[in-house]
Design a protein around this motif. Structure first.
Motif, PDB file in Angstrom:
ATOM      1  N   ILE A  72      10.418 -27.178 -11.273  1.00 41.34           N
ATOM      2  CA  ILE A  72       9.723 -28.444 -11.026  1.00 41.34           C
ATOM      3  C   ILE A  72       8.572 -28.175 -10.051  1.00 41.34           C
ATOM      4  N   GLN A  73       7.448 -28.823 -10.271  1.00 42.43           N
ATOM      5  CA  GLN A  73       6.265 -28.603  -9.451  1.00 42.43           C
ATOM      6  C   GLN A  73       6.051 -29.661  -8.370  1.00 42.43           C
ATOM      7  N   ARG A  74       6.799 -30.758  -8.468  1.00 43.10           N
ATOM      8  CA  ARG A  74       6.643 -31.838  -7.489  1.00 43.10           C
ATOM      9  C   ARG A  74       7.999 -32.486  -7.225  1.00 43.10           C
ATOM     10  N   VAL A  75       8.321 -32.692  -5.939  1.00 38.94           N
ATOM     11  CA  VAL A  75       9.600 -33.283  -5.541  1.00 38.94           C
ATOM     12  C   VAL A  75       9.339 -34.321  -4.457  1.00 38.94           C
ATOM     13  N   ALA A  76       9.940 -35.489  -4.614  1.00 42.89           N
ATOM     14  CA  ALA A  76       9.878 -36.532  -3.583  1.00 42.89           C
ATOM     15  C   ALA A  76      11.284 -36.700  -3.011  1.00 42.89           C
ATOM     16  N   THR A  77      11.402 -36.556  -1.702  1.00 41.79           N
ATOM     17  CA  THR A  77      12.700 -36.684  -1.032  1.00 41.79           C
ATOM     18  C   THR A  77      12.616 -37.797  -0.005  1.00 41.79           C
ATOM     19  N   THR A  78      13.567 -38.718  -0.074  1.00 43.00           N
ATOM     20  CA  THR A  78      13.637 -39.773   0.934  1.00 43.00           C
ATOM     21  C   THR A  78      14.833 -39.509   1.836  1.00 43.00           C
ATOM     22  N   ILE A  79      14.635 -39.812   3.126  1.00 37.64           N
ATOM     23  CA  ILE A  79      15.661 -39.561   4.135  1.00 37.64           C
ATOM     24  C   ILE A  79      15.776 -40.789   5.031  1.00 37.64           C
ATOM     25  N   ARG A  80      17.013 -41.211   5.266  1.00 37.16           N
ATOM     26  CA  ARG A  80      17.278 -42.283   6.227  1.00 37.16           C
ATOM     27  C   ARG A  80      18.370 -41.774   7.156  1.00 37.16           C
ATOM     28  N   ILE A  81      18.123 -41.842   8.465  1.00 40.94           N
ATOM     29  CA  ILE A  81      19.024 -41.254   9.451  1.00 40.94           C
ATOM     30  C   ILE A  81      19.638 -42.340  10.329  1.00 40.94           C
ATOM     31  N   ASP A  82      20.959 -42.288  10.467  1.00 42.61           N
ATOM     32  CA  ASP A  82      21.684 -43.123  11.426  1.00 42.61           C
ATOM     33  C   ASP A  82      22.247 -42.164  12.466  1.00 42.61           C
ATOM     34  N   ASP A  83      21.626 -42.138  13.635  1.00 43.93           N
ATOM     35  CA  ASP A  83      21.994 -41.191  14.687  1.00 43.93           C
ATOM     36  C   ASP A  83      22.453 -41.969  15.912  1.00 43.93           C
ATOM     37  N   ARG A  84      23.731 -42.270  15.965  1.00 43.07           N
ATOM     38  CA  ARG A  84      24.295 -43.018  17.082  1.00 43.07           C
ATOM     39  C   ARG A  84      24.947 -42.041  18.048  1.00 43.07           C
ATOM     40  N   ARG A  85      24.531 -42.071  19.306  1.00 46.45           N
ATOM     41  CA  ARG A  85      24.997 -41.067  20.257  1.00 46.45           C
ATOM     42  C   ARG A  85      25.966 -41.590  21.302  1.00 46.45           C
ATOM     43  N   ASP A  86      26.222 -42.893  21.327  1.00 51.29           N
ATOM     44  CA  ASP A  86      27.162 -43.414  22.321  1.00 51.29           C
ATOM     45  C   ASP A  86      28.609 -43.289  21.879  1.00 51.29           C
ATOM     46  N   VAL A  87      28.846 -43.280  20.560  1.00 51.25           N
ATOM     47  CA  VAL A  87      30.196 -43.116  20.014  1.00 51.25           C
ATOM     48  C   VAL A  87      30.101 -42.275  18.743  1.00 51.25           C
ATOM     49  N   LYS A  88      31.211 -41.658  18.386  1.00 53.73           N
ATOM     50  CA  LYS A  88      31.262 -40.844  17.175  1.00 53.73           C
ATOM     51  C   LYS A  88      31.909 -41.676  16.068  1.00 53.73           C
TER      52      LYS A  88
END
Length: 105
Positions: A72-88
């Motif tokens: 493949i010559q073209r790739v679109a990647t979407t990323i959504r991050i939930d980074d909570r650091r007060d609790v696991k």
């Protein structure tokens, strides 16, 4: 620990189906999971990954590269991050919490 929602979209495929690319990306995730670095869940529309943020960025980059290795010559990647650091919190905890609130009322 972070939870990341990732979608890798190969553009310009021969057919509308992308399942073979999804399967190839899942192999990358399995490798990281077997090494104990991440946990992941495939959904019909994306993949949810749980782990330490620096490792997740490494995994995402490797996922993004997979369609290129398959021509493949073209790739679109979407990323959504939930980074909570007060609790696991795990993926399952978040779903279970909402389910418990629904069952209360």
């Amino acid at each position: 620990m972070a939870i990341v929602d990732v979608t890798v979209i190969p553009l310009g495929t021969e057919t509308p189906s992308v399942s073979k690319y999804v399967a190839s990306v899942q192999k990358v995730l399995r490798k990281y999971q077997e090494e104990g670095k991440i946990r992941f869940q495939l959904t019909p529309m994306n993949t949810i990954i749980e782990g330490d943020l620096p490792i997740l960025f490494e995994v995402i980059q490797e996922m993004h590269e997979v369609p290129f290795t398959e021509g493949i010559q073209r790739v679109a990647t979407t990323i959504r991050i939930d980074d909570r650091r007060d609790v696991k919190r795990s993926m399952e905890y978040k779903v279970d919490r909402v389910t418990s609130l629904l069952n209360e009322g």
